[in-house]
Motif scaffolding. Structure first.
Motif, PDB file in Angstrom:
ATOM      1  N   ASN A 279      -2.986 -20.945  11.319  1.00  0.00           N
ATOM      2  CA  ASN A 279      -1.736 -20.877  12.151  1.00  0.00           C
ATOM      3  C   ASN A 279      -2.453 -19.539  13.402  1.00  0.00           C
ATOM      4  O   ASN A 279      -3.005 -18.820  13.134  1.00  0.00           O
ATOM      5  N   MET A 280      -1.418 -20.218  14.560  1.00  0.00           N
ATOM      6  CA  MET A 280      -2.808 -19.406  15.878  1.00  0.00           C
ATOM      7  C   MET A 280      -0.976 -19.034  16.102  1.00  0.00           C
ATOM      8  O   MET A 280       0.087 -20.428  16.320  1.00  0.00           O
ATOM      9  N   ASP A 281      -0.841 -18.343  16.932  1.00  0.00           N
ATOM     10  CA  ASP A 281       0.088 -17.612  17.957  1.00  0.00           C
ATOM     11  C   ASP A 281      -0.112 -16.926  19.414  1.00  0.00           C
ATOM     12  O   ASP A 281      -1.723 -16.075  19.151  1.00  0.00           O
ATOM     13  N   SER A 282       0.134 -17.248  20.479  1.00  0.00           N
ATOM     14  CA  SER A 282       0.359 -15.944  21.972  1.00  0.00           C
ATOM     15  C   SER A 282       1.259 -15.872  22.363  1.00  0.00           C
ATOM     16  O   SER A 282       2.173 -16.736  22.156  1.00  0.00           O
ATOM     17  N   ILE A 283       1.414 -15.241  23.686  1.00  0.00           N
ATOM     18  CA  ILE A 283       2.626 -14.585  24.066  1.00  0.00           C
ATOM     19  C   ILE A 283       1.980 -13.175  25.179  1.00  0.00           C
ATOM     20  O   ILE A 283       0.415 -12.774  25.524  1.00  0.00           O
TER      21      ILE A 283
END
Length: 432
Positions: A279-283
């Motif tokens: 799982n990965m996320d960015s902002i």
């Protein structure tokens, strides 16, 4: 009498705070003309009217439940004409179920039939709103194809579908089917500096095929190229007006640079820590893009092996990613960034519970705030803002209402943020 006294007291505080705020406007440059509040403040409804208050998030409390199946891996929120919606990809129920915020809760709004719904992506092109749904049956694509072909059931195979919001029926209608067999994820991005359009879509086939790049040409998505890499997760990063795609699989995480027509694999040794990304996320926050990656191989009872990697990409630097910190969360499953009141936060979910972290610029790290109890097996997370209040939506199992047999049930539960408010003179207030 008590309510009258409370209202008079609150009005006095409002007048004092407004006077202080007026003085602040003369001396503080960071003033938002759109909201009428300073940086770090939110506009809040009080008995005496609306007021800009300093707001600090302290945690989340259960607020409501939404019925959902056991296999939910994607939840997305979006706004249409001032109404907040959430879309839940419910693989067990072969549907994407939309809920709309009505008064003080989410209510069921539309059900879109989608066999083996795995991922949902909401995006806009011009004034139009679209919903992309990918479908995935778990298995090798060539094995599935041969099996269904022998049975004469090729129509059972799943393809991603794009839906468009219809302003007359006020529902999503099927718009386009993409020729990608068993897609596991859809990821939309926009860039004005491109030779092949401005709007693009990446469709990944998990561990069984390459990733397809689509461009919006005319009135539909058209395949223009392929990324020759198998991937379960995709994350997009913007650095110095350059776009990069991070592709995570069970074997490695690779970086690809956008050239205006396609993505090309980067040969530099960026030492991406999460080699088995689940799982990965960015902002993008300020001039920095923050990323989080959950590393499956380090999901063991060993705190020295930090299985959640937080990194950043800063404008003006040649290095794509630099380490911020590592976090150990046993059996970690998800990570999600969100902002509130000009502050950056991070939610981490696991098979045991959920945790909330806040970013502090003084030590440039994320500090632990609180644990959300009675949340196990978190598989999907979304954070949305309604009336200047964050709401956390989780697909999880809960034990609070378990039967005597000791079993738990699957639920999609949303939590309302616990926010502490203060005026500019330091007086605590409770909004209505």
């Amino acid at each position: 009498m008590m309510n009258l006294t409370r209202m008079i007291f609150t009005n006095v505080l409002v007048i004092v705070a407004l006077f202080t705020l007026a003085l602040d406007k003369l001396s503080v440059g960071a003033y938002d003309l759109l909201s009428g509040c300073h940086k770090g403040q939110v506009r809040t409804m009080l008995y005496g009217g609306e007021l800009c208050l300093n707001a600090e998030l302290q945690g989340f409390s259960p607020y409501g439940d939404i019925s959902c199946g056991s296999e939910v891996f994607s939840i997305r929120s979006f706004d249409i004409d001032g109404h907040m919606y959430i879309a839940i990809a419910d693989r067990e129920r072969d549907a994407v179920i939309l809920h709309r915020w009505q008064t003080d809760k989410f209510v069921a709004y539309q059900t879109i039939k989608a066999s083996a719904a795995w991922h949902v992506e909401a995006f806009s092109i011009g004034d139009d709103i679209y919903l992309g749904i990918s479908k995935y049956r778990l298995g090798k694509i060539h094995t599935l194809y041969n099996w269904f072909h022998k049975l004469g059931k090729e129509n059972i195979l799943t393809y991603p579908v794009i839906y468009k919001w219809d302003n007359e029926s006020l529902e999503f209608r099927e718009y386009q089917r993409l020729n990608v067999l068993e897609a596991k994820g859809l990821h939309f991005f926009h860039t004005p500096k491109s030779r092949t359009g401005q709007y693009f879509l990446l469709a990944t086939n998990g561990t069984s095929a390459n990733t397809t790049l689509y461009s919006w040409i005319g009135e539909a998505f058209v395949p223009i190229n392929y990324i020759r890499e198998k991937a379960n997760q995709i994350m997009l990063i913007n650095q110095n007006e350059n776009h990069f795609a991070l592709l995570g699989s069970h074997r490695k995480t690779t970086a690809w640079k956008w050239t205006g027509a396609s993505f090309y694999k980067q040969r530099q040794n960026w030492r991406i820590k999460a080699v088995d990304t689940t799982n990965m996320d960015s902002i993008h926050f300020g001039d920095t893009t923050y990323t989080c990656m959950v590393n499956k191989k380090l999901n063991k009872k060993n705190k020295s092996k930090q299985n959640v990697v937080i990194e950043k990409s800063t404008s003006g630097k040649n290095k794509l990613l630099s380490r911020v910190q590592g976090v150990y969360l046993r059996h970690a499953t998800t990570c999600k960034f969100f902002t509130y009141s000009e502050k950056l936060y991070l939610f981490l979910g696991s098979r045991l519970h959920g945790e909330v972290y806040a970013f502090h610029e003084s030590n440039t790290e994320f500090d632990y705030i609180t644990t959300i109890q009675d949340t196990t097996d978190i598989t999907a997370v979304e954070v949305t803002n309604i009336n200047n209040i964050p709401y956390l939506v989780l697909k999880m199992k809960t034990n609070s209402d378990a039967s005597h047999s000791g079993t738990s049930r699957d639920i999609c539960r949303y939590y309302k943020a616990d926010v502490h408010y203060q005026t500019t003179v330091g007086q605590s207030l409770n909004p209505i």
